[in-house]
Write a protein that holds these residues in place. Structure first.
Motif, PDB file in Angstrom:
ATOM      1  N   SER A   8       1.426  -1.209  -0.010  1.00 48.38           N
ATOM      2  CA  SER A   8      -0.520   0.150   0.082  1.00 48.38           C
ATOM      3  C   SER A   8       0.755   1.269  -0.163  1.00 48.38           C
ATOM      4  N   ALA A   9       2.149   1.345   0.606  1.00 53.73           N
ATOM      5  CA  ALA A   9       2.445   2.178   0.993  1.00 53.73           C
ATOM      6  C   ALA A   9       3.401   2.707  -0.337  1.00 53.73           C
ATOM      7  N   PHE A  10       3.811   1.792  -1.310  1.00 52.16           N
ATOM      8  CA  PHE A  10       4.318   1.835  -2.638  1.00 52.16           C
ATOM      9  C   PHE A  10       3.300   2.127  -3.894  1.00 52.16           C
ATOM     10  N   ALA A  11       2.009   1.506  -3.762  1.00 55.56           N
ATOM     11  CA  ALA A  11       0.680   2.132  -4.609  1.00 55.56           C
ATOM     12  C   ALA A  11       0.736   3.527  -3.962  1.00 55.56           C
ATOM     13  N   PHE A  12       0.444   3.913  -2.543  1.00 54.11           N
ATOM     14  CA  PHE A  12       0.288   5.582  -2.807  1.00 54.11           C
ATOM     15  C   PHE A  12       1.306   6.411  -2.813  1.00 54.11           C
ATOM     16  N   ALA A  13       3.011   6.076  -3.363  1.00 47.53           N
ATOM     17  CA  ALA A  13       3.857   6.898  -3.416  1.00 47.53           C
ATOM     18  C   ALA A  13       3.607   6.855  -4.847  1.00 47.53           C
ATOM     19  N   PRO A  24      -2.101  21.048 -12.431  1.00 47.72           N
ATOM     20  CA  PRO A  24      -0.700  22.146 -12.977  1.00 47.72           C
ATOM     21  C   PRO A  24       0.201  22.813 -11.811  1.00 47.72           C
ATOM     22  N   PRO A  25       1.299  23.272 -12.121  1.00 47.10           N
ATOM     23  CA  PRO A  25       2.132  22.949 -14.026  1.00 47.10           C
ATOM     24  C   PRO A  25       2.133  21.865 -14.033  1.00 47.10           C
ATOM     25  N   LEU A  26       1.600  21.750 -15.534  1.00 44.55           N
ATOM     26  CA  LEU A  26       1.824  20.136 -16.156  1.00 44.55           C
ATOM     27  C   LEU A  26       3.199  19.608 -15.685  1.00 44.55           C
ATOM     28  N   GLY A  27       4.067  18.460 -16.074  1.00 47.83           N
ATOM     29  CA  GLY A  27       5.225  18.522 -15.638  1.00 47.83           C
ATOM     30  C   GLY A  27       6.060  18.752 -14.462  1.00 47.83           C
ATOM     31  N   LYS A  28       6.017  19.426 -13.519  1.00 51.69           N
ATOM     32  CA  LYS A  28       6.791  19.753 -12.242  1.00 51.69           C
ATOM     33  C   LYS A  28       5.997  19.087 -11.629  1.00 51.69           C
ATOM     34  N   ILE A  29       7.086  18.455 -10.736  1.00 50.12           N
ATOM     35  CA  ILE A  29       6.514  17.834  -9.003  1.00 50.12           C
ATOM     36  C   ILE A  29       7.372  19.081  -8.377  1.00 50.12           C
ATOM     37  N   ASP A  30       6.325  19.062  -7.126  1.00 47.15           N
ATOM     38  CA  ASP A  30       6.732  20.118  -6.056  1.00 47.15           C
ATOM     39  C   ASP A  30       7.507  18.660  -5.134  1.00 47.15           C
ATOM     40  N   GLY A  31       8.904  20.113  -4.810  1.00 44.23           N
ATOM     41  CA  GLY A  31       8.967  19.327  -3.861  1.00 44.23           C
ATOM     42  C   GLY A  31       8.963  18.682  -2.165  1.00 44.23           C
ATOM     43  N   LEU A  36       7.686  13.640  -0.415  1.00 48.72           N
ATOM     44  CA  LEU A  36       6.233  11.921   0.345  1.00 48.72           C
ATOM     45  C   LEU A  36       6.727  10.896  -0.333  1.00 48.72           C
ATOM     46  N   ILE A  37       6.686  11.572  -1.531  1.00 53.63           N
ATOM     47  CA  ILE A  37       7.399   9.558  -2.297  1.00 53.63           C
ATOM     48  C   ILE A  37       8.484   9.181  -1.735  1.00 53.63           C
ATOM     49  N   ALA A  38       9.250   9.608  -1.610  1.00 54.95           N
ATOM     50  CA  ALA A  38      10.736   8.866  -0.529  1.00 54.95           C
ATOM     51  C   ALA A  38      10.156   8.959   0.397  1.00 54.95           C
ATOM     52  N   GLN A  39       9.742   8.678   1.015  1.00 54.74           N
ATOM     53  CA  GLN A  39       9.350   8.765   2.938  1.00 54.74           C
ATOM     54  C   GLN A  39       8.700   7.188   2.886  1.00 54.74           C
ATOM     55  N   LEU A  40       7.676   7.388   1.674  1.00 53.01           N
ATOM     56  CA  LEU A  40       7.484   6.159   0.896  1.00 53.01           C
ATOM     57  C   LEU A  40       7.604   4.878   0.756  1.00 53.01           C
ATOM     58  N   LEU A  41       8.344   5.411  -0.205  1.00 57.06           N
ATOM     59  CA  LEU A  41       9.197   4.305  -0.552  1.00 57.06           C
ATOM     60  C   LEU A  41      10.426   3.637   0.535  1.00 57.06           C
TER      61      LEU A  41
END
Length: 66
Positions: A8-13, A24-31, A36-41
């Motif tokens: 579930s952590a991988f799926a949420f990441a 928006p803005p498309l293609g840019k991920i906020d820090g 959050l993705i790194a912590q879940l992984l």
């Protein structure tokens, strides 16, 4: 239970990563989303990695051949 939490952590990441690219803005991920993705992984890897590491350590040693 640990396996379900890791999956579930991988799926949420992955979901947060996709949502970060779509908003928006498309293609840019906020820090903050990247953190959050790194912590879940890391959470996922911790559950999967520690259990396997402990199983390797607790493996009985083979008896020497005569």
């Amino acid at each position: 239970m640990k396996l379900y939490l890791a999956i579930s952590a991988f799926a949420f990441a992955m979901a947060f990563g996709i949502a970060g690219l779509i908003m928006p803005p498309l293609g840019k991920i906020d820090g903050s989303v990247l953190i959050l993705i790194a912590q879940l992984l890391v959470f996922c890897a911790t559950f999967l990695g520690i259990e396997n590491y402990v199983n390797i350590i607790k493996r009985p040693t083979p008896k020497p051949l005569p």
